[in-house]
Design an enzyme around this catalytic site. Structure first.
Site, PDB file in Angstrom:
ATOM      1  N   SER A  51       0.858  -1.185   0.000  1.00  0.00           N
ATOM      2  CA  SER A  51       0.000   0.000   0.000  1.00  0.00           C
ATOM      3  C   SER A  51       0.887   1.226   0.000  1.00  0.00           C
ATOM      4  O   SER A  51       2.021   1.192   0.501  1.00  0.00           O
ATOM      5  CB  SER A  51      -0.873   0.018   1.265  1.00  0.00           C
ATOM      6  OG  SER A  51      -1.493   1.286   1.418  1.00  0.00           O
ATOM      7  N   TYR A  79      -1.740  -1.172  10.253  1.00  0.00           N
ATOM      8  CA  TYR A  79      -1.724  -1.378   8.795  1.00  0.00           C
ATOM      9  C   TYR A  79      -0.430  -0.795   8.213  1.00  0.00           C
ATOM     10  O   TYR A  79       0.288  -1.475   7.464  1.00  0.00           O
ATOM     11  CB  TYR A  79      -2.946  -0.697   8.195  1.00  0.00           C
ATOM     12  CG  TYR A  79      -3.123  -0.894   6.708  1.00  0.00           C
ATOM     13  CD1 TYR A  79      -3.647  -2.077   6.198  1.00  0.00           C
ATOM     14  CD2 TYR A  79      -2.793   0.121   5.805  1.00  0.00           C
ATOM     15  CE1 TYR A  79      -3.836  -2.250   4.829  1.00  0.00           C
ATOM     16  CE2 TYR A  79      -2.980  -0.041   4.441  1.00  0.00           C
ATOM     17  CZ  TYR A  79      -3.500  -1.226   3.956  1.00  0.00           C
ATOM     18  OH  TYR A  79      -3.688  -1.386   2.598  1.00  0.00           O
ATOM     19  N   LYS A 110       2.412  -3.299   6.543  1.00  0.00           N
ATOM     20  CA  LYS A 110       2.613  -3.174   5.090  1.00  0.00           C
ATOM     21  C   LYS A 110       4.054  -2.739   4.790  1.00  0.00           C
ATOM     22  O   LYS A 110       4.641  -3.171   3.787  1.00  0.00           O
ATOM     23  CB  LYS A 110       1.608  -2.193   4.493  1.00  0.00           C
ATOM     24  CG  LYS A 110       0.176  -2.729   4.459  1.00  0.00           C
ATOM     25  CD  LYS A 110       0.003  -3.872   3.460  1.00  0.00           C
ATOM     26  CE  LYS A 110      -1.451  -4.218   3.247  1.00  0.00           C
ATOM     27  NZ  LYS A 110      -1.683  -5.206   2.183  1.00  0.00           N
TER      28      LYS A 110
HETATM   29  P1  NDP Z   1     -11.166  -6.432  -0.183  1.00  0.00           P
HETATM   30  O1  NDP Z   1     -11.561  -6.213   1.233  1.00  0.00           O
HETATM   31  O2  NDP Z   1     -12.058  -5.989  -1.272  1.00  0.00           O
HETATM   32  O3  NDP Z   1     -10.824  -7.994  -0.398  1.00  0.00           O
HETATM   33  C1  NDP Z   1      -9.959  -8.655   0.478  1.00  0.00           C
HETATM   34  C2  NDP Z   1      -9.750 -10.055  -0.026  1.00  0.00           C
HETATM   35  O4  NDP Z   1      -8.860 -10.741   0.870  1.00  0.00           O
HETATM   36  C3  NDP Z   1     -11.034 -10.862  -0.066  1.00  0.00           C
HETATM   37  O5  NDP Z   1     -10.950 -11.795  -1.124  1.00  0.00           O
HETATM   38  C4  NDP Z   1     -11.010 -11.590   1.275  1.00  0.00           C
HETATM   39  O6  NDP Z   1     -11.827 -12.746   1.214  1.00  0.00           O
HETATM   40  C5  NDP Z   1      -9.523 -11.900   1.381  1.00  0.00           C
HETATM   41  N1  NDP Z   1      -9.039 -12.116   2.747  1.00  0.00           N
HETATM   42  C6  NDP Z   1      -9.055 -11.244   3.782  1.00  0.00           C
HETATM   43  N2  NDP Z   1      -8.541 -11.824   4.871  1.00  0.00           N
HETATM   44  C7  NDP Z   1      -8.191 -13.082   4.518  1.00  0.00           C
HETATM   45  C8  NDP Z   1      -7.618 -14.172   5.198  1.00  0.00           C
HETATM   46  N3  NDP Z   1      -7.295 -14.094   6.496  1.00  0.00           N
HETATM   47  N4  NDP Z   1      -7.391 -15.311   4.534  1.00  0.00           N
HETATM   48  C9  NDP Z   1      -7.729 -15.422   3.215  1.00  0.00           C
HETATM   49  N5  NDP Z   1      -8.262 -14.429   2.513  1.00  0.00           N
HETATM   50  C10 NDP Z   1      -8.502 -13.264   3.161  1.00  0.00           C
HETATM   51  O7  NDP Z   1      -9.719  -5.778  -0.346  1.00  0.00           O
HETATM   52  P2  NDP Z   1      -9.104  -4.857  -1.490  1.00  0.00           P
HETATM   53  O8  NDP Z   1      -9.306  -5.459  -2.815  1.00  0.00           O
HETATM   54  O9  NDP Z   1      -9.508  -3.456  -1.222  1.00  0.00           O
HETATM   55  O10 NDP Z   1      -7.558  -4.947  -1.077  1.00  0.00           O
HETATM   56  C11 NDP Z   1      -6.723  -5.999  -1.495  1.00  0.00           C
HETATM   57  C12 NDP Z   1      -5.321  -5.683  -1.022  1.00  0.00           C
HETATM   58  O11 NDP Z   1      -4.940  -4.404  -1.532  1.00  0.00           O
HETATM   59  C13 NDP Z   1      -5.191  -5.604   0.499  1.00  0.00           C
HETATM   60  O12 NDP Z   1      -3.983  -6.189   0.900  1.00  0.00           O
HETATM   61  C14 NDP Z   1      -5.186  -4.104   0.763  1.00  0.00           C
HETATM   62  O13 NDP Z   1      -4.468  -3.781   1.931  1.00  0.00           O
HETATM   63  C15 NDP Z   1      -4.489  -3.592  -0.478  1.00  0.00           C
HETATM   64  N6  NDP Z   1      -4.783  -2.199  -0.785  1.00  0.00           N
HETATM   65  C16 NDP Z   1      -6.074  -1.795  -1.029  1.00  0.00           C
HETATM   66  C17 NDP Z   1      -6.338  -0.475  -1.344  1.00  0.00           C
HETATM   67  C18 NDP Z   1      -7.728   0.023  -1.624  1.00  0.00           C
HETATM   68  O14 NDP Z   1      -7.932   1.259  -1.697  1.00  0.00           O
HETATM   69  N7  NDP Z   1      -8.723  -0.836  -1.808  1.00  0.00           N
HETATM   70  C19 NDP Z   1      -5.260   0.532  -1.393  1.00  0.00           C
HETATM   71  C20 NDP Z   1      -3.945  -0.006  -1.122  1.00  0.00           C
HETATM   72  C21 NDP Z   1      -3.733  -1.322  -0.830  1.00  0.00           C
HETATM   73  P3  NDP Z   1     -12.551 -13.337   2.568  1.00  0.00           P
HETATM   74  O15 NDP Z   1     -13.099 -12.170   3.320  1.00  0.00           O
HETATM   75  O16 NDP Z   1     -13.568 -14.282   2.034  1.00  0.00           O
HETATM   76  O17 NDP Z   1     -11.462 -14.040   3.312  1.00  0.00           O
END
Ligand code: NDP
Length: 261
Positions: free
Chosen positions: A144, A157, A161
């Site tokens: 991030s 976070y 990260k």
């Molecule tokens: P979402 O919340 O939309 O999706 C998160 C995904 O991770 C889901 O598929 C969820 O599925 C899965 N997940 C979460 N925890 C676990 C776990 N313990 N084990 C397995 N799967 C897990 O996230 P984003 O698409 O927004 O973000 C994706 C990545 O990008 C993250 O690492 C985030 O920090 C990073 N990011 C996002 C930004 C944004 O603005 N959206 C900006 C910068 C970085 P389930 O809940 O079913 O487990």
């Protein structure tokens, strides 16, 4: 342009929604087989079935918690069992936090350490033998902008990260001799369903779009959120043979939000 991804096998953690799902779609569109990991079994299996149908590739949904050693082991074993080898690992699963350093307890720090850092460590250990036996591979980390430009309300976070970025760099050094490329992408604001849900909770159905625009205005730069696809395109390129000289780096895809060079 042929990205050379046809018939490669990619694991995408958190590949069931948001950025991870867009990466999975992008790789599948290039002919790669994909393994989608998420805790919600119905969603991981449902999205895998849809991607397989729409892109004529093989796709596997693996319900697992990558914040645990058992979950990581299960994910690697499932991918190897189905596809016989792994070429690409995308460590994308993660989530924001909200706390102060004074008040957050050890358990919360530990959970985010396990989710953002230990998942990457454990999955790297799990996939490296297969990548080596195939003559190379790609590992990408979704960190991030907060890894280098912290937001005040999520110190856990920001810290975990930042650790992930250093892990990525160190892993890149260790496996460069094996033709395995390792990089980090640092996104800025990306409009995922989770952002919309949170904005609706804060500002209501009528006000959520204005709320999101205010967030984007405060970030500056392009003053808008990226679509998940805009970020996923960068991941797909870094997975491809066209990025063959890129390793050990962290790339920002943030619409100009980063305030430093
Ligand atoms: P979402 O919340 O939309 O999706 C998160 C995904 O991770 C889901 O598929 C969820 O599925 C899965 N997940 C979460 N925890 C676990 C776990 N313990 N084990 C397995 N799967 C897990 O996230 P984003 O698409 O927004 O973000 C994706 C990545 O990008 C993250 O690492 C985030 O920090 C990073 N990011 C996002 C930004 C944004 O603005 N959206 C900006 C910068 C970085 P389930 O809940 O079913 O487990």
């Amino acid at each position: 342009m042929d990205l050379g991804l046809r018939n490669k096998t990619a694991i995408i953690t958190g590949g069931t929604v948001g950025i991870g799902l867009a990466i999975a779609e992008g790789l599948a569109a290039e002919g790669a087989n994909v393994v989608l990991a998420g805790r919600d079994g119905a969603r991981s299996e449902g999205e895998a079935a849809r991607i397989a149908r729409e892109h004529a590739v093989s796709a596997l949904g693996v319900p697992c918690d990558v914040a645990t050693a058992d979950g990581c082991a299960h994910l690697v074993a499932s991918a190897l069992d189905r596809f016989g080898g792994i070429d690409i690992l995308i460590n994308n699963a993660g989530t924001g936090s909200n706390e102060t350093i004074a008040e957050a307890d050890d358990a919360k720090w530990q959970y985010y350490w396990d989710l953002h850092v230990m998942a990457a460590v454990r999955l790297a250990r799990g996939v490296l033998p297969s990548m080596r036996s195939r003559g190379g591979g790609v590992v990408l980390h979704n960190a991030s902008i907060c890894a280098v430009q912290p937001l005040w309300y999520e110190p856990i976070y920001n810290t975990t990260k930042a650790a992930l970025v250093m892990f990525s760099k160190t892993l890149a050094n260790e496996v460069v001799k094996d033709n395995i490329r390792v990089n980090t992408i640092n996104p800025g604001l990306v409009l995922t369903p989770d952002w919309i849900k949170t904005a609706k909770q804060i500002a209501g159905e009528e006000g959520y779009e204005a709320h999101l625009q205010a967030v984007a205005d405060e970030a500056g730069g392009m003053r808008r959120f990226a679509t998940p696809e805009e970020v996923a395109n960068f991941f797909v390129f870094l997975c491809s043979a066209k990025a063959s000289y890129s390793t050990g780096s962290a790339y920002f895809v943030d619409g100009g939000w980063l305030k430093t060079i």
